[in-house]
Motif scaffolding. Structure first.
Motif, PDB file in Angstrom:
ATOM      1  N   LEU A  98       1.020  -0.974  -0.103  1.00 47.42           N
ATOM      2  CA  LEU A  98      -0.011  -0.219   0.023  1.00 47.42           C
ATOM      3  C   LEU A  98       0.871   1.240  -0.203  1.00 47.42           C
ATOM      4  CD1 LEU A  98      -2.914   0.703   0.173  1.00 47.42           C
ATOM      5  CD2 LEU A  98      -2.706   1.141   2.620  1.00 47.42           C
ATOM      6  N   SER A  99       2.063   1.311   0.752  1.00 46.87           N
ATOM      7  CA  SER A  99       2.886   2.389   0.924  1.00 46.87           C
ATOM      8  C   SER A  99       3.473   2.477  -0.401  1.00 46.87           C
ATOM      9  CB  SER A  99       3.938   2.174   1.874  1.00 46.87           C
ATOM     10  OG  SER A  99       3.577   1.662   3.094  1.00 46.87           O
ATOM     11  N   MET A 100       3.838   1.388  -1.139  1.00 48.85           N
ATOM     12  CA  MET A 100       4.443   1.765  -2.447  1.00 48.85           C
ATOM     13  C   MET A 100       3.511   2.388  -3.526  1.00 48.85           C
ATOM     14  SD  MET A 100       6.965  -1.686  -3.037  1.00 48.85           S
ATOM     15  CE  MET A 100       8.397  -1.953  -2.090  1.00 48.85           C
ATOM     16  N   LEU A 101       2.193   1.674  -3.332  1.00 47.46           N
ATOM     17  CA  LEU A 101       1.399   2.041  -4.401  1.00 47.46           C
ATOM     18  C   LEU A 101       0.990   3.803  -4.123  1.00 47.46           C
ATOM     19  CD1 LEU A 101      -1.741  -0.469  -4.491  1.00 47.46           C
ATOM     20  CD2 LEU A 101      -0.258   0.410  -6.592  1.00 47.46           C
ATOM     21  N   THR A 102       1.024   3.980  -2.857  1.00 46.75           N
ATOM     22  CA  THR A 102       0.578   5.413  -2.793  1.00 46.75           C
ATOM     23  C   THR A 102       1.885   6.194  -3.203  1.00 46.75           C
ATOM     24  OG1 THR A 102      -0.299   4.804  -0.533  1.00 46.75           O
ATOM     25  CG2 THR A 102       0.011   7.065  -0.965  1.00 46.75           C
ATOM     26  N   ILE A 103       3.302   5.786  -2.821  1.00 53.25           N
ATOM     27  CA  ILE A 103       4.360   6.520  -3.365  1.00 53.25           C
ATOM     28  C   ILE A 103       4.459   6.806  -4.911  1.00 53.25           C
ATOM     29  CG2 ILE A 103       6.684   6.504  -3.542  1.00 53.25           C
ATOM     30  CD1 ILE A 103       6.822   5.053  -0.985  1.00 53.25           C
ATOM     31  N   LEU A 104       3.886   5.653  -5.324  1.00 54.48           N
ATOM     32  CA  LEU A 104       3.641   5.738  -7.016  1.00 54.48           C
ATOM     33  C   LEU A 104       2.718   6.595  -7.513  1.00 54.48           C
ATOM     34  CD1 LEU A 104       4.730   2.050  -8.038  1.00 54.48           C
ATOM     35  CD2 LEU A 104       6.250   4.122  -7.924  1.00 54.48           C
ATOM     36  N   THR A 105       1.498   6.729  -6.686  1.00 54.11           N
ATOM     37  CA  THR A 105       0.579   7.306  -7.242  1.00 54.11           C
ATOM     38  C   THR A 105       0.535   8.737  -6.916  1.00 54.11           C
ATOM     39  OG1 THR A 105      -0.784   5.197  -6.509  1.00 54.11           O
ATOM     40  CG2 THR A 105      -2.119   7.513  -7.029  1.00 54.11           C
ATOM     41  N   VAL A 106       1.101   9.223  -5.801  1.00 53.08           N
ATOM     42  CA  VAL A 106       1.328  10.613  -5.648  1.00 53.08           C
ATOM     43  C   VAL A 106       2.499  11.182  -6.793  1.00 53.08           C
ATOM     44  CG1 VAL A 106       2.614  12.024  -3.935  1.00 53.08           C
ATOM     45  CG2 VAL A 106       0.958  10.621  -2.868  1.00 53.08           C
ATOM     46  N   ASN A 107       3.429  10.229  -6.939  1.00 55.73           N
ATOM     47  CA  ASN A 107       4.462  10.775  -8.185  1.00 55.73           C
ATOM     48  C   ASN A 107       4.883  11.928  -8.006  1.00 55.73           C
ATOM     49  OD1 ASN A 107       5.789  10.291 -10.290  1.00 55.73           O
ATOM     50  ND2 ASN A 107       4.175  10.639 -11.688  1.00 55.73           N
ATOM     51  N   ALA A 108       5.738  12.138  -6.842  1.00 55.85           N
ATOM     52  CA  ALA A 108       6.088  13.604  -6.677  1.00 55.85           C
ATOM     53  C   ALA A 108       7.461  13.760  -7.287  1.00 55.85           C
ATOM     54  CB  ALA A 108       6.736  13.742  -4.985  1.00 55.85           C
ATOM     55  N   LYS A 109       7.455  14.946  -8.091  1.00 57.74           N
ATOM     56  CA  LYS A 109       8.352  15.364  -9.053  1.00 57.74           C
ATOM     57  C   LYS A 109       9.892  15.810  -8.155  1.00 57.74           C
ATOM     58  CE  LYS A 109       6.283  14.977 -12.840  1.00 57.74           C
ATOM     59  NZ  LYS A 109       5.144  14.282 -12.199  1.00 57.74           N
ATOM     60  N   GLU A 110      10.680  15.968  -8.583  1.00 55.31           N
ATOM     61  CA  GLU A 110      11.746  16.768  -7.903  1.00 55.31           C
ATOM     62  C   GLU A 110      11.670  17.803  -7.203  1.00 55.31           C
ATOM     63  OE1 GLU A 110      15.356  15.809  -6.035  1.00 55.31           O
ATOM     64  OE2 GLU A 110      14.701  14.589  -7.784  1.00 55.31           O
ATOM     65  N   GLU A 111      11.211  18.889  -7.864  1.00 58.20           N
ATOM     66  CA  GLU A 111      10.653  19.971  -7.025  1.00 58.20           C
ATOM     67  C   GLU A 111       9.879  20.027  -6.029  1.00 58.20           C
ATOM     68  OE1 GLU A 111      10.256  19.681 -10.158  1.00 58.20           O
ATOM     69  OE2 GLU A 111       8.282  20.462 -10.752  1.00 58.20           O
ATOM     70  N   ASN A 112       9.110  18.986  -5.799  1.00 56.86           N
ATOM     71  CA  ASN A 112       8.242  18.855  -4.656  1.00 56.86           C
ATOM     72  C   ASN A 112       8.653  18.157  -3.526  1.00 56.86           C
ATOM     73  OD1 ASN A 112       6.381  19.970  -6.444  1.00 56.86           O
ATOM     74  ND2 ASN A 112       5.401  18.132  -7.166  1.00 56.86           N
ATOM     75  N   MET A 113       9.958  17.442  -3.758  1.00 57.85           N
ATOM     76  CA  MET A 113      10.565  16.692  -2.567  1.00 57.85           C
ATOM     77  C   MET A 113      11.156  17.757  -1.619  1.00 57.85           C
ATOM     78  SD  MET A 113       9.878  13.436  -3.352  1.00 57.85           S
ATOM     79  CE  MET A 113      10.954  12.540  -2.781  1.00 57.85           C
ATOM     80  N   PRO A 114      11.558  17.348  -0.293  1.00 55.44           N
ATOM     81  CA  PRO A 114      12.195  18.231   0.454  1.00 55.44           C
ATOM     82  C   PRO A 114      13.579  18.376   0.150  1.00 55.44           C
ATOM     83  CG  PRO A 114      11.536  16.056   1.407  1.00 55.44           C
ATOM     84  CD  PRO A 114      10.795  16.035   0.260  1.00 55.44           C
ATOM     85  N   GLU A 115      13.966  19.605   0.151  1.00 55.30           N
ATOM     86  CA  GLU A 115      15.491  19.588   0.173  1.00 55.30           C
ATOM     87  C   GLU A 115      16.350  19.421   1.249  1.00 55.30           C
ATOM     88  OE1 GLU A 115      18.130  23.275  -1.723  1.00 55.30           O
ATOM     89  OE2 GLU A 115      15.660  23.443  -2.034  1.00 55.30           O
TER      90      GLU A 115
END
Lengths: 173, 101
Positions: A73-90
């Motif tokens: 479920l966590s992997m599915l959520t990670i892939l569904t959210v599909n955060a781009k590089e600029e949306n990830m924390p720095e």
């Protein structure tokens, strides 16, 4: 007390390597999906650890629920959210932060270990366990927590649906 | 071999989870660290169950697996909702309740 032979000690070492390595990968990797893979490795090794502790029922439950449901479920959520590089924390100085918190936490680890090793002396020893005893205990002594757990799971399911759905069409904001 | 290596492993896993919660900003990593801490408690319960020969600890560990599942469902829903609100996974960006802006 546990009396392990050589083979079981080797299996324990391999599982420990997987668990600690998986969790280290989990907290250090930059990509979220690699963290999820490290978590998966740690959870599978935990299932093996339960099997090594001669607790088949718990091992199967761990593989089915933790690995089969939670990690997937966590992997599915990670892939569904599909955060781009600029949306990830720095996190430029991530490793410095991790090392500082490791230094702060390490006395706590030692203290926890010392406390845990004295823990079994404070309880009385009982008979050996098997799945039959666990099942009969679950439905006799522990039946109220079991029912409360089913209510908790249902309310968590409803809450998850309500939190994650889009706003209703009537609400304009 | 006594049960001491298991206790050491429990302590190390719990501390790794604590380090992950304290030092990372990615919401998913924070969530997985919390899961790891809960799972280390589960391992402690299983070890005590085997050392003491007491089946009650196994039952508690089984119930704890259910609690972990409920926590995972809610946490993932909250992460999805937060990402939809602000389009970020940075936990520092969500400080509406904080006084420090």
């Amino acid at each position: 007390m546990l009396d392990f032979n050589t083979l079981e000690t080797i299996v324990f070492s391999i599982l420990t390597l997987f668990m600690v390595g998986g969790s280290l990968v989990m907290i250090t990797s930059k990509q979220t999906i690699f963290s999820a893979f490290g978590f998966l490795l740690a959870m599978i090794a935990l299932g093996g650890m339960f099997a090594l502790l001669n607790n088949r029922f718990l091992s199967i439950a761990q593989i089915m629920v933790s690995v089969g449901a939670i990690v997937i479920l966590s992997m599915l959520t990670i892939l569904t959210v599909n955060a781009k590089e600029e949306n990830m924390p720095e996190e430029k100085n991530k490793f410095i932060l991790i090392s500082i918190s490791a230094i702060i936490v390490s006395p706590f680890t030692f203290l926890l270990y010392k406390a845990l090793t004295t823990l079994p002396e404070h309880f009385t020893k009982m008979q050996t366990i098997n799945s039959k005893v666990i099942g009969s205990l679950l439905f006799s002594e522990w039946v109220l927590p079991f029912e409360i757990l089913s209510i908790l799971l249902m309310s968590a399911m409803l809450g998850a649906i309500i939190i994650a759905k889009d706003k209703l069409k009537g609400e304009n904001s | 071999m006594s049960a001491d290596p298991f206790f050491l492993l429990v302590a190390i896993l719990f501390s790794i989870g604590l380090i992950g919660v304290a030092s990372r900003k990615n919401l998913f990593v924070v969530y997985m660290s919390i899961e790891l801490m809960l799972s280390s408690v589960n391992l402690l319960l299983a070890t005590l169950s085997q050392v003491l020969g007491d089946a009650n600890a196994s039952v508690i560990a089984l119930l704890l697996i259910g609690v972990i599942a409920a926590e995972a469902a809610l946490f993932l829903a909250i992460i999805t909702h937060l990402y939809r609100e602000k389009r970020t996974l940075d936990s520092d960006k969500f400080k509406n309740l904080s006084k420090v802006k």
